[in-house]
Motif scaffolding. Structure first.
Motif, PDB file in Angstrom:
ATOM      1  N   HIS A   1       0.836  -1.196   0.000  1.00 30.88           N
ATOM      2  CA  HIS A   1       0.000   0.000   0.000  1.00 30.88           C
ATOM      3  C   HIS A   1       0.873   1.249   0.000  1.00 30.88           C
ATOM      4  N   PHE A   2       0.285   2.346  -0.459  1.00 33.20           N
ATOM      5  CA  PHE A   2       1.049   3.574  -0.616  1.00 33.20           C
ATOM      6  C   PHE A   2       0.099   4.771  -0.576  1.00 33.20           C
ATOM      7  N   LYS A   3       0.658   5.952  -0.523  1.00 34.87           N
ATOM      8  CA  LYS A   3      -0.144   7.166  -0.425  1.00 34.87           C
ATOM      9  C   LYS A   3      -0.449   7.725  -1.821  1.00 34.87           C
ATOM     10  N   VAL A   4      -1.702   8.129  -1.988  1.00 33.83           N
ATOM     11  CA  VAL A   4      -2.151   8.771  -3.226  1.00 33.83           C
ATOM     12  C   VAL A   4      -2.650  10.172  -2.870  1.00 33.83           C
ATOM     13  N   PHE A   5      -2.238  11.151  -3.654  1.00 37.00           N
ATOM     14  CA  PHE A   5      -2.602  12.546  -3.424  1.00 37.00           C
ATOM     15  C   PHE A   5      -3.362  13.056  -4.646  1.00 37.00           C
ATOM     16  N   VAL A   6      -4.586  13.530  -4.424  1.00 29.31           N
ATOM     17  CA  VAL A   6      -5.391  14.055  -5.537  1.00 29.31           C
ATOM     18  C   VAL A   6      -5.841  15.470  -5.208  1.00 29.31           C
ATOM     19  N   PRO A   7      -6.114  16.280  -6.228  1.00 30.78           N
ATOM     20  CA  PRO A   7      -6.575  17.649  -5.981  1.00 30.78           C
ATOM     21  C   PRO A   7      -7.955  17.663  -5.348  1.00 30.78           C
ATOM     22  N   ALA A   8      -8.164  18.595  -4.399  1.00 31.09           N
ATOM     23  CA  ALA A   8      -9.449  18.740  -3.726  1.00 31.09           C
ATOM     24  C   ALA A   8     -10.207  19.930  -4.296  1.00 31.09           C
ATOM     25  N   ALA A   9     -11.494  19.980  -4.003  1.00 32.42           N
ATOM     26  CA  ALA A   9     -12.349  21.023  -4.565  1.00 32.42           C
ATOM     27  C   ALA A   9     -11.936  22.418  -4.113  1.00 32.42           C
ATOM     28  N   ASP A  10     -11.315  22.525  -2.936  1.00 35.37           N
ATOM     29  CA  ASP A  10     -10.938  23.837  -2.404  1.00 35.37           C
ATOM     30  C   ASP A  10      -9.509  24.228  -2.782  1.00 35.37           C
ATOM     31  N   ASP A  11      -9.005  23.637  -3.865  1.00 39.16           N
ATOM     32  CA  ASP A  11      -7.639  23.889  -4.344  1.00 39.16           C
ATOM     33  C   ASP A  11      -6.568  23.309  -3.429  1.00 39.16           C
ATOM     34  N   GLY A  12      -6.978  22.475  -2.514  1.00 39.33           N
ATOM     35  CA  GLY A  12      -6.014  21.789  -1.669  1.00 39.33           C
ATOM     36  C   GLY A  12      -5.716  20.402  -2.227  1.00 39.33           C
ATOM     37  N   THR A  13      -5.255  19.501  -1.354  1.00 41.07           N
ATOM     38  CA  THR A  13      -4.910  18.140  -1.748  1.00 41.07           C
ATOM     39  C   THR A  13      -5.476  17.160  -0.732  1.00 41.07           C
ATOM     40  N   VAL A  14      -6.007  16.063  -1.206  1.00 39.70           N
ATOM     41  CA  VAL A  14      -6.506  14.989  -0.346  1.00 39.70           C
ATOM     42  C   VAL A  14      -5.561  13.803  -0.460  1.00 39.70           C
ATOM     43  N   MET A  15      -5.231  13.205   0.675  1.00 36.66           N
ATOM     44  CA  MET A  15      -4.342  12.049   0.695  1.00 36.66           C
ATOM     45  C   MET A  15      -5.056  10.860   1.319  1.00 36.66           C
ATOM     46  N   ARG A  16      -4.942   9.694   0.665  1.00 36.82           N
ATOM     47  CA  ARG A  16      -5.465   8.452   1.216  1.00 36.82           C
ATOM     48  C   ARG A  16      -4.502   7.319   0.849  1.00 36.82           C
ATOM     49  N   THR A  17      -4.687   6.176   1.500  1.00 32.40           N
ATOM     50  CA  THR A  17      -3.842   5.010   1.261  1.00 32.40           C
ATOM     51  C   THR A  17      -4.560   4.044   0.322  1.00 32.40           C
ATOM     52  N   TYR A  18      -3.823   3.538  -0.674  1.00 32.92           N
ATOM     53  CA  TYR A  18      -4.373   2.582  -1.625  1.00 32.92           C
ATOM     54  C   TYR A  18      -3.390   1.444  -1.875  1.00 32.92           C
ATOM     55  N   THR A  19      -3.911   0.402  -2.514  1.00 31.98           N
ATOM     56  CA  THR A  19      -3.109  -0.773  -2.836  1.00 31.98           C
ATOM     57  C   THR A  19      -2.494  -0.627  -4.224  1.00 31.98           C
ATOM     58  N   VAL A  20      -1.277  -1.124  -4.361  1.00 34.71           N
ATOM     59  CA  VAL A  20      -0.675  -1.241  -5.692  1.00 34.71           C
ATOM     60  C   VAL A  20      -1.336  -2.434  -6.369  1.00 34.71           C
TER      61      VAL A  20
END
Length: 231
Positions: A31-50
């Motif tokens: 598993h690893f961290k994924v960072f995607v853009p958020a609606a408020d111009d910030g970034t959301v981070m969550r853990t996902y599987t390879v």
């Protein structure tokens, strides 16, 4: 992103390319961290599987479960070819069978399905794999490929999340000989299954591999939760 595919009603597969030279995929189920853009111009981070990593072509595959209405699910629902996101520099180590293991029993909910699929693809011929995956919709059952001999059950969520998975664990009979049990699901259910496997089934602690993929009513639960704090 190079491609976006709806694999099942609640699973979106993203294949991404980019600056992945030398990236450490951590092995099956990592598993690893994924960072995607958020609606408020910030970034959301969550853990996902390879789900898969093609080192030669530099292609990273991630399966996003659409199991809630959080920011990552919203992003995955609308993801399109050409969208950009970031990943951590390496993945945390996944699962490999114990030395001498002849079988593996896996308990997972929908969130851990990508890890289960990855682990099964890595198992050698001659091993037996017994798989229980609780899904939110019967249509989310997918083909599981493996050189091992696989038997799979797909209980559908009914009532409390992972209750069907805990029930399946209560009825399971472990094969003879040395083997492993792998658990990936909601934190409370993971602990219930873990206690049963160690206590009632008498599995050696070294042969148990468990991790909480989420926790009921908790946002972004720790990806370090293995349940070992309760023995």
């Amino acid at each position: 992103m190079a491609s976006v595919t709806r694999i099942t009603p609640n699973l979106v597969r993203v294949v991404a390319t980019g600056e992945l030279d030398g990236w450490n995929d951590g092995g099956p189920g990592a598993h690893f961290k994924v960072f995607v853009p958020a609606a408020d111009d910030g970034t959301v981070m969550r853990t996902y599987t390879v789900r898969a990593f093609d080192r030669t072509e530099g292609r990273l595959t991630i399966d996003f479960g659409l199991h809630a209405d959080g920011p990552m699910t919203k992003w995955a629902r609308s993801a399109a070819v050409g969208d950009r996101f970031a990943v951590a520099g390496e993945a945390r180590p996944g699962y490999a069978p114990s030395d001498g293991a002849r079988w593996c029993v896996l308990f997972a909910d929908h969130c851990a399905l990508p890890a289960v699929a990855s682990v099964l693809e890595s198992l050698p011929s001659g091993m037996e794999a017994i798989v229980f995956v609780e899904v939110t919709d019967a249509a989310d059952a997918t083909e599981l490929k493996s050189a091992a001999e696989v038997s799979a059950a797909w209980p559908v969520e009914s009532g409390r999340p992972c209750a069907e998975l805990v029930a399946a664990a209560g009825n399971v009979v472990l094969p003879d000989g040395p083997g492993d049990v792998w658990i990936g699901c909601e934190a409370g259910a993971m602990r219930d299954i873990r206690r049963h496997v160690l206590g009632e089934l008498g599995l050696p602690r070294a042969a148990l591999h468990s991790r909480a993929y989420w926790k009921q009513d908790v946002e972004n639960h720790s990806d370090h939760d293995t349940g070992s704090d309760e023995g």
